[in-house]
Design a protein around this motif. Sequence first.
Motif, PDB file in Angstrom:
ATOM      1  N   ALA A 136       0.851  -1.137  -0.156  1.00  0.00           N
ATOM      2  CA  ALA A 136      -0.133  -0.005  -0.023  1.00  0.00           C
ATOM      3  C   ALA A 136       0.805   1.378   0.044  1.00  0.00           C
ATOM      4  O   ALA A 136       0.567   2.217  -0.454  1.00  0.00           O
ATOM      5  CB  ALA A 136      -0.834  -0.102   1.150  1.00  0.00           C
ATOM      6  N   PHE A 137       2.042   1.143   0.535  1.00  0.00           N
ATOM      7  CA  PHE A 137       2.816   2.308   0.365  1.00  0.00           C
ATOM      8  C   PHE A 137       3.650   2.614  -0.775  1.00  0.00           C
ATOM      9  O   PHE A 137       4.332   3.661  -0.894  1.00  0.00           O
ATOM     10  CB  PHE A 137       3.735   2.363   1.494  1.00  0.00           C
ATOM     11  N   ASN A 138       3.632   1.375  -1.761  1.00  0.00           N
ATOM     12  CA  ASN A 138       4.599   1.781  -3.108  1.00  0.00           C
ATOM     13  C   ASN A 138       4.003   3.156  -3.565  1.00  0.00           C
ATOM     14  O   ASN A 138       4.989   3.620  -4.210  1.00  0.00           O
ATOM     15  CB  ASN A 138       4.063   0.582  -3.900  1.00  0.00           C
ATOM     16  N   TYR A 139       2.527   2.894  -3.731  1.00  0.00           N
ATOM     17  CA  TYR A 139       2.454   4.285  -4.769  1.00  0.00           C
ATOM     18  C   TYR A 139       2.600   5.802  -4.223  1.00  0.00           C
ATOM     19  O   TYR A 139       3.126   6.537  -4.560  1.00  0.00           O
ATOM     20  CB  TYR A 139       0.881   4.015  -5.046  1.00  0.00           C
ATOM     21  N   PRO A 140       2.234   5.781  -2.755  1.00  0.00           N
ATOM     22  CA  PRO A 140       2.554   7.091  -2.313  1.00  0.00           C
ATOM     23  C   PRO A 140       3.925   7.671  -1.921  1.00  0.00           C
ATOM     24  O   PRO A 140       4.417   8.565  -2.293  1.00  0.00           O
ATOM     25  CB  PRO A 140       1.785   7.211  -0.910  1.00  0.00           C
ATOM     26  N   LEU A 141       4.561   6.668  -1.528  1.00  0.00           N
ATOM     27  CA  LEU A 141       5.988   6.851  -1.541  1.00  0.00           C
ATOM     28  C   LEU A 141       6.940   6.982  -2.906  1.00  0.00           C
ATOM     29  O   LEU A 141       7.845   7.929  -2.914  1.00  0.00           O
ATOM     30  CB  LEU A 141       6.911   5.793  -0.637  1.00  0.00           C
ATOM     31  N   PHE A 142       6.570   6.430  -3.774  1.00  0.00           N
ATOM     32  CA  PHE A 142       7.295   6.333  -5.143  1.00  0.00           C
ATOM     33  C   PHE A 142       6.759   7.691  -5.719  1.00  0.00           C
ATOM     34  O   PHE A 142       7.723   8.611  -5.903  1.00  0.00           O
ATOM     35  CB  PHE A 142       6.205   5.263  -6.110  1.00  0.00           C
ATOM     36  N   ARG A 143       5.773   8.142  -5.409  1.00  0.00           N
ATOM     37  CA  ARG A 143       5.179   9.698  -5.999  1.00  0.00           C
ATOM     38  C   ARG A 143       5.704  10.640  -5.058  1.00  0.00           C
ATOM     39  O   ARG A 143       6.335  11.973  -5.689  1.00  0.00           O
ATOM     40  CB  ARG A 143       3.674   9.485  -6.120  1.00  0.00           C
ATOM     41  N   GLY A 144       5.902  10.345  -3.847  1.00  0.00           N
ATOM     42  CA  GLY A 144       6.106  11.464  -2.806  1.00  0.00           C
ATOM     43  C   GLY A 144       7.701  11.537  -2.874  1.00  0.00           C
ATOM     44  O   GLY A 144       8.109  12.733  -3.008  1.00  0.00           O
ATOM     45  N   GLU A 251       4.433  17.505   0.963  1.00  0.00           N
ATOM     46  CA  GLU A 251       4.778  16.798  -0.404  1.00  0.00           C
ATOM     47  C   GLU A 251       4.482  15.316  -0.118  1.00  0.00           C
ATOM     48  O   GLU A 251       4.080  14.697  -1.173  1.00  0.00           O
ATOM     49  CB  GLU A 251       6.105  16.797  -0.802  1.00  0.00           C
ATOM     50  N   ILE A 252       5.007  14.777   0.982  1.00  0.00           N
ATOM     51  CA  ILE A 252       4.786  13.301   1.223  1.00  0.00           C
ATOM     52  C   ILE A 252       3.334  12.857   1.559  1.00  0.00           C
ATOM     53  O   ILE A 252       3.130  11.655   1.361  1.00  0.00           O
ATOM     54  CB  ILE A 252       5.575  12.815   2.441  1.00  0.00           C
ATOM     55  N   LEU A 253       2.537  13.647   1.971  1.00  0.00           N
ATOM     56  CA  LEU A 253       1.178  13.740   2.215  1.00  0.00           C
ATOM     57  C   LEU A 253       0.347  13.598   0.966  1.00  0.00           C
ATOM     58  O   LEU A 253      -0.766  13.195   0.588  1.00  0.00           O
ATOM     59  CB  LEU A 253       0.414  14.599   3.016  1.00  0.00           C
ATOM     60  N   SER A 254       0.607  14.437  -0.035  1.00  0.00           N
ATOM     61  CA  SER A 254       0.133  14.683  -1.339  1.00  0.00           C
ATOM     62  C   SER A 254      -0.414  13.514  -1.905  1.00  0.00           C
ATOM     63  O   SER A 254      -1.516  13.442  -2.494  1.00  0.00           O
ATOM     64  CB  SER A 254       1.004  15.672  -2.205  1.00  0.00           C
ATOM     65  N   PRO A 255       0.346  12.386  -2.328  1.00  0.00           N
ATOM     66  CA  PRO A 255      -0.056  11.290  -2.985  1.00  0.00           C
ATOM     67  C   PRO A 255      -1.094  10.484  -2.432  1.00  0.00           C
ATOM     68  O   PRO A 255      -1.874   9.661  -3.169  1.00  0.00           O
ATOM     69  CB  PRO A 255       1.190  10.504  -3.340  1.00  0.00           C
ATOM     70  N   PHE A 256      -1.363  10.698  -0.993  1.00  0.00           N
ATOM     71  CA  PHE A 256      -2.754  10.078  -0.456  1.00  0.00           C
ATOM     72  C   PHE A 256      -3.909  10.525  -0.836  1.00  0.00           C
ATOM     73  O   PHE A 256      -5.028  10.220  -0.428  1.00  0.00           O
ATOM     74  CB  PHE A 256      -2.425  10.180   1.251  1.00  0.00           C
ATOM     75  N   ALA A 257      -3.843  11.737  -1.748  1.00  0.00           N
ATOM     76  CA  ALA A 257      -4.951  12.631  -2.011  1.00  0.00           C
ATOM     77  C   ALA A 257      -5.498  11.567  -2.969  1.00  0.00           C
ATOM     78  O   ALA A 257      -6.777  11.749  -3.522  1.00  0.00           O
ATOM     79  CB  ALA A 257      -4.723  13.981  -2.612  1.00  0.00           C
ATOM     80  N   THR A 258      -4.851  10.747  -3.976  1.00  0.00           N
ATOM     81  CA  THR A 258      -5.409   9.910  -4.648  1.00  0.00           C
ATOM     82  C   THR A 258      -6.187   9.104  -4.265  1.00  0.00           C
ATOM     83  O   THR A 258      -7.239   8.429  -4.840  1.00  0.00           O
ATOM     84  CB  THR A 258      -4.185   8.979  -5.504  1.00  0.00           C
ATOM     85  N   ALA A 259      -6.275   8.584  -2.994  1.00  0.00           N
ATOM     86  CA  ALA A 259      -6.923   7.545  -2.295  1.00  0.00           C
ATOM     87  C   ALA A 259      -7.081   6.217  -3.044  1.00  0.00           C
ATOM     88  O   ALA A 259      -7.949   5.638  -3.697  1.00  0.00           O
ATOM     89  CB  ALA A 259      -8.339   7.745  -2.076  1.00  0.00           C
ATOM     90  N   HIS A 260      -5.718   5.884  -3.392  1.00  0.00           N
ATOM     91  CA  HIS A 260      -5.470   4.846  -4.570  1.00  0.00           C
ATOM     92  C   HIS A 260      -6.143   3.418  -4.072  1.00  0.00           C
ATOM     93  O   HIS A 260      -6.255   3.095  -2.756  1.00  0.00           O
ATOM     94  CB  HIS A 260      -3.957   4.718  -4.675  1.00  0.00           C
ATOM     95  N   PHE A 261      -6.358   2.657  -5.028  1.00  0.00           N
ATOM     96  CA  PHE A 261      -6.796   1.275  -4.623  1.00  0.00           C
ATOM     97  C   PHE A 261      -5.841   0.456  -4.145  1.00  0.00           C
ATOM     98  O   PHE A 261      -4.356   0.389  -4.730  1.00  0.00           O
ATOM     99  CB  PHE A 261      -7.349   0.631  -6.121  1.00  0.00           C
ATOM    100  N   VAL A 262      -6.021  -0.422  -3.116  1.00  0.00           N
ATOM    101  CA  VAL A 262      -5.259  -1.355  -2.488  1.00  0.00           C
ATOM    102  C   VAL A 262      -5.625  -2.706  -2.473  1.00  0.00           C
ATOM    103  O   VAL A 262      -7.085  -2.598  -2.396  1.00  0.00           O
ATOM    104  CB  VAL A 262      -4.665  -0.865  -1.352  1.00  0.00           C
TER     105      VAL A 262
END
Length: 367
Positions: A136-144, A251-262
């Motif tokens: 679940a952290f792949n997406y936000p940490l990659f983008r962040g 900036e590190i919070l920003s990708p969580f705004a996608t509410a990505h699918f996990v």
Amino acid sequence: MKVTLSVIKADVGSVGGHNIPSQKLLQTLENHLKNKGQRLLIDYKVTHTGDDGCFLMSHKHGVDNPDIHRLCWDAFTKATKVAKDQGLYGAGQDILKDAFSGNVRGMGPGSCEMEFEERTSEPFVLFACDKTDPGAFNYPLFRGFADPFHNAGLLLAPDMAKGFEFTIMDVNYTEGDRVIVLNVPENYYDLAVLLRDPEHYVIEKVVARSTGEIASVVSTSRLHNIAGKYTGKDDPVALVRTQKQFPSTGEILSPFATAHFVVGDNRGSHIVSLMPVKQGGIISFFDGPAIVTALGICMHNGIFTEGVDLFDQPFWDVIRTKSAEKTIAIRDQGFFGAAMAPMEELEYTGVVERIKLLDKKFFIRKK
Ligand code: F6R
Ligand code: MG
Ligand code: MG
């Protein structure tokens, strides 16, 4: 001063189903660290996210220290007794082994730790998820860390211009730690092809290339790989140092705004949007949705300030609505196609066993 931050978490029982630890359980965790951690720890906090209790600790003993790990193991064992006495559901769920063997890794609880030279002001974020897995952290940490759309500092801040080094773990390999180290920006596409498969390849660590300093760590344990069967979802935790040579907290919070699918949610077997929730957020709809909390803290000489609940701000109300809508949209198709996790991720054996039986009844039609 060199400090170690250790995060160790476990689900050892909860109220109403897999929803939230009881007050008494949390008090037991707190008391154990207060009484037995005095000699070992500089500071600590006890938090909870969904049905998981979590210790955040600062100390001087380095990562993988057996005394620190035992302290937490004993706390969770003691809390299991309380959970049993109270009749909590899933008492001792993440205590997979009978005897402690020096490190909680591979024994059920999740952990992530980092040792570093403390900055004058040391801001960092503790992220904790429930009802999902470490991918679940792949997406936000990659983008962040790697994407200027979120991390504007990659373009604007000379401190970050060299990018970051990612250590990725192959979590399907159980004989040992199988890892690869990739640098961004050079290996951006290599990193992308691994991280797009978050149930197989998981970010373990991120390092700032400008200074060689550790920036982030994630718990990578996959319980079903340890136990060989369903024992609950892995519910990962992550630490991210922020500001200056690292992404800003925003900036590190920003990708969580996608509410990505996990992968996760009910029975650990569905696709769900990861909802950023306030501290102490509980589990509800469809044993979910999968949730993430973010606690911002500053540390000085290993002492923590009070935490700031980073998802407790009106902006995130909009994201929570969006996340609920994404989840409802995929829930509408129940178990069909993309709504349910792929076969190898199904945490319960029902589907697989039924298909085995049905397979015997298939026949090749004569022409
Ligand atoms: C998912 C989770 C829950 C349970 C579900 C059934 O990680 O914890 O969705 O899988 O509530 O639980 P059991 O099998 O304990 O009845
Ligand atoms: Mg549970
Ligand atoms: Mg949990």
